[in-house]
Scaffold this motif. Sequence first.
Motif, PDB file in Angstrom:
ATOM      1  N   THR A 202      28.958  24.729  46.246  1.00  0.00           N
ATOM      2  CA  THR A 202      28.932  26.150  46.588  1.00  0.00           C
ATOM      3  C   THR A 202      29.485  26.444  47.978  1.00  0.00           C
ATOM      4  N   LYS A 215      23.169  29.302  50.235  1.00  0.00           N
ATOM      5  CA  LYS A 215      24.176  28.910  49.258  1.00  0.00           C
ATOM      6  C   LYS A 215      23.889  27.531  48.660  1.00  0.00           C
ATOM      7  N   ALA A 228      22.250  34.818  41.687  1.00  0.00           N
ATOM      8  CA  ALA A 228      23.519  35.540  41.790  1.00  0.00           C
ATOM      9  C   ALA A 228      24.524  34.919  40.824  1.00  0.00           C
ATOM     10  N   GLU A 229      25.288  35.773  40.157  1.00  0.00           N
ATOM     11  CA  GLU A 229      26.178  35.298  39.090  1.00  0.00           C
ATOM     12  C   GLU A 229      27.174  34.255  39.585  1.00  0.00           C
ATOM     13  N   GLU A 230      27.596  34.358  40.838  1.00  0.00           N
ATOM     14  CA  GLU A 230      28.581  33.414  41.362  1.00  0.00           C
ATOM     15  C   GLU A 230      28.057  31.982  41.422  1.00  0.00           C
ATOM     16  N   TYR A 231      26.727  31.822  41.420  1.00  0.00           N
ATOM     17  CA  TYR A 231      26.146  30.476  41.513  1.00  0.00           C
ATOM     18  C   TYR A 231      25.689  29.924  40.168  1.00  0.00           C
ATOM     19  N   ARG A 232      25.602  30.770  39.143  1.00  0.00           N
ATOM     20  CA  ARG A 232      25.036  30.320  37.863  1.00  0.00           C
ATOM     21  C   ARG A 232      25.836  29.193  37.235  1.00  0.00           C
ATOM     22  N   THR A 233      27.139  29.274  37.335  1.00  0.00           N
ATOM     23  CA  THR A 233      27.969  28.218  36.732  1.00  0.00           C
ATOM     24  C   THR A 233      28.054  26.984  37.621  1.00  0.00           C
ATOM     25  N   LYS A 234      27.522  27.073  38.843  1.00  0.00           N
ATOM     26  CA  LYS A 234      27.552  25.928  39.762  1.00  0.00           C
ATOM     27  C   LYS A 234      26.342  25.017  39.582  1.00  0.00           C
ATOM     28  N   ARG A 372      26.152  42.236  30.652  1.00  0.00           N
ATOM     29  CA  ARG A 372      27.012  41.119  31.031  1.00  0.00           C
ATOM     30  C   ARG A 372      27.222  40.180  29.855  1.00  0.00           C
ATOM     31  N   SER A 381      34.900  39.924  30.321  1.00  0.00           N
ATOM     32  CA  SER A 381      34.670  39.375  31.662  1.00  0.00           C
ATOM     33  C   SER A 381      34.777  37.863  31.617  1.00  0.00           C
TER      34      SER A 381
END
Length: 381
Positions: A202, A215, A228-234, A372, A381
């Motif tokens: 991240t 992060k 937060a969506e930006e971290y879900r796939t991480k 979503r 998306s």
Amino acid sequence: MNIANHKLKEEIIAFSKEIGIDKIGFASAGVFTGLKERLRVQQENGYQSGFEESDIELRTNPDLLLPRAKSIIAIALAYPSKLKDAPRSTREDRRGIFCRASWGVDYHHILRDKLRQLEAFIKERQPDALMKSMVDTGELSDRAVAERAGIGWSGKNCAIITPEFGSYVYLGEMITNIAFEPDQPLEDNCGTCNKCVEVCPTGALVQGGQLDSNKCIAFLTQTKGFLAEEYRTKIGNRLYGCDTCQTVCPENKGVDFHLHPEMEPDPEIVKPKLKPLLTISNREFKDRFGMISGSWRGKKPIQRNAILAIAHYKDKTAIPDLLELMKNDSRPVIRGTSAWALGKIGEMSTLEALENFKEIEQDEDVLLEIDRGISMLLGES
């Protein structure tokens, strides 16, 4: 040099080996001036997690924690890095993983017991000794103390790296009013290596030795709200913690110590099947996972992370379980994360169910996640 204190130091070192302490070091109890400045920068930049002590003075001035403090005794215990007989994750039974620092019995208990034994040993020899011990949740920075005491150097991955055990060590310390001769800090051996910073999933390692905790996956897996969506796939299949910055470290190559039976991991606990976690009761969770440090925040973060792991695998066999959570679970975070996961899995047959749930859902955050999920299914998306 006080001859009596020098003799006591040697006795403490010998006793520490007898009770299974792998490294011990002695440091002065002076103010951690360099740390104080770094912590100010951390606070100003909003890099702190909120789990740590917020008062910088308490974190950097041992005399505020134990009046007339003279020394700090630092200890380290090595923990395993390899999981023996690790169960395989199959298409029908995907598995999550707890980080290495959560294998075996909760290390807080193990190190506190060692420190209690040290305290009793010192008290027998010096009845007027004052001592205050702490592990992880205390005011002082375990890492700063260990660095000053020569346990290891502070690596770019923000872990203490020892020459013997790499960074796979638990740390604890004891402040005392006994003036011991301090040990020498070790030379930083990271050099030009920057692997941990480069591969952090991240970008939480802002630079070598500086971490944006908000992060960091290890922190994120312990939060209780929507991720937060930006971290879900991480997150991948991580249920608790993250070892990436340790596993890539050259100093950890080939390092694997099994010195303490209580630290040995149960493969079925530290690499559990994901689907059963979705419906585990509070009692079952406590009975099964209560003895490991990764359970300290309760089952909710673990369940949310299990849903994200299922989405990571795009595990279609878990769709009935996710639909059941959306229908019956009282917690918005679980319902909403399930809706997002269904969209991520991408099975079009769930579109109608999501649209139906949208008609009856009352929570705004969950409704956003349903939208979503629907958008992902429709390729928007």
